[in-house]
Design a protein around this motif. Structure first.
Motif, mmCIF file in Angstrom:
data_model
loop_
_atom_site.group_PDB
_atom_site.id
_atom_site.type_symbol
_atom_site.label_atom_id
_atom_site.label_comp_id
_atom_site.label_asym_id
_atom_site.label_seq_id
_atom_site.Cartn_x
_atom_site.Cartn_y
_atom_site.Cartn_z
ATOM 1 N N ASN A 47 0.816 -1.204 0.000
ATOM 2 C CA ASN A 47 0.000 0.000 0.000
ATOM 3 C C ASN A 47 0.855 1.262 0.000
ATOM 4 O O ASN A 47 2.049 1.234 0.302
ATOM 5 C CB ASN A 47 -1.021 -0.017 1.141
ATOM 6 N N LYS A 48 0.237 2.349 -0.355
ATOM 7 C CA LYS A 48 0.941 3.631 -0.479
ATOM 8 C C LYS A 48 1.550 4.091 0.834
ATOM 9 O O LYS A 48 2.568 4.755 0.844
ATOM 10 C CB LYS A 48 -0.010 4.696 -1.024
ATOM 11 N N GLU A 52 5.256 5.480 1.215
ATOM 12 C CA GLU A 52 5.454 6.828 1.758
ATOM 13 C C GLU A 52 6.372 6.811 2.970
ATOM 14 O O GLU A 52 7.150 7.742 3.175
ATOM 15 C CB GLU A 52 4.121 7.495 2.093
ATOM 16 N N THR A 85 10.369 6.543 -6.529
ATOM 17 C CA THR A 85 10.028 5.185 -6.930
ATOM 18 C C THR A 85 10.618 4.913 -8.313
ATOM 19 O O THR A 85 11.090 5.825 -8.990
ATOM 20 C CB THR A 85 8.502 5.003 -7.019
#
Length: 101
Positions: A47-48, A52, A85
């Motif tokens: 997941n983000k 992050e 990324t």
């Protein structure tokens, strides 16, 4: 593990990859030094929030630009390098190519 021993191991691993940019000294000052590498190499589908978290470590890193340059020069396709990324790094390389035309 002391810095010299870790650098020897890193250099041994990196030398097998036929890297274009073989400057490693910046790694001694990296904010991620000693962190779990899995944090910076998220799996597809992570997941983000996890991504992050890795990128947040890079924000205040004193060698963020050297790390990013290292990844760009060596065309690394995986992981978070210099707070970017793989997709973001491809965009940067694409813009640089477009600027040279």
């Amino acid at each position: 593990m002391d810095d010299n021993k870790r650098r020897e191991i890193d250099m041994e691993l990196f030398s097998e990859w036929s890297l274009v940019n073989q400057r490693f000294e910046w790694m001694d000052d990296a904010a991620c030094k000693g962190s779990n590498p899995a944090v910076f190499f998220p799996e597809k589908g992570d997941n983000k929030r996890e991504i992050e978290f890795a990128k947040q470590t890079c924000i205040s890193c004193p060698v963020q630009q050297q790390c990013l340059k290292f990844a760009l020069d060596n065309s690394f396709q995986y992981g978070i390098w210099g707070g970017k990324t793989s997709y973001q790094r491809r965009q940067i390389k694409s813009r640089k190519k477009g600027a040279k035309v």
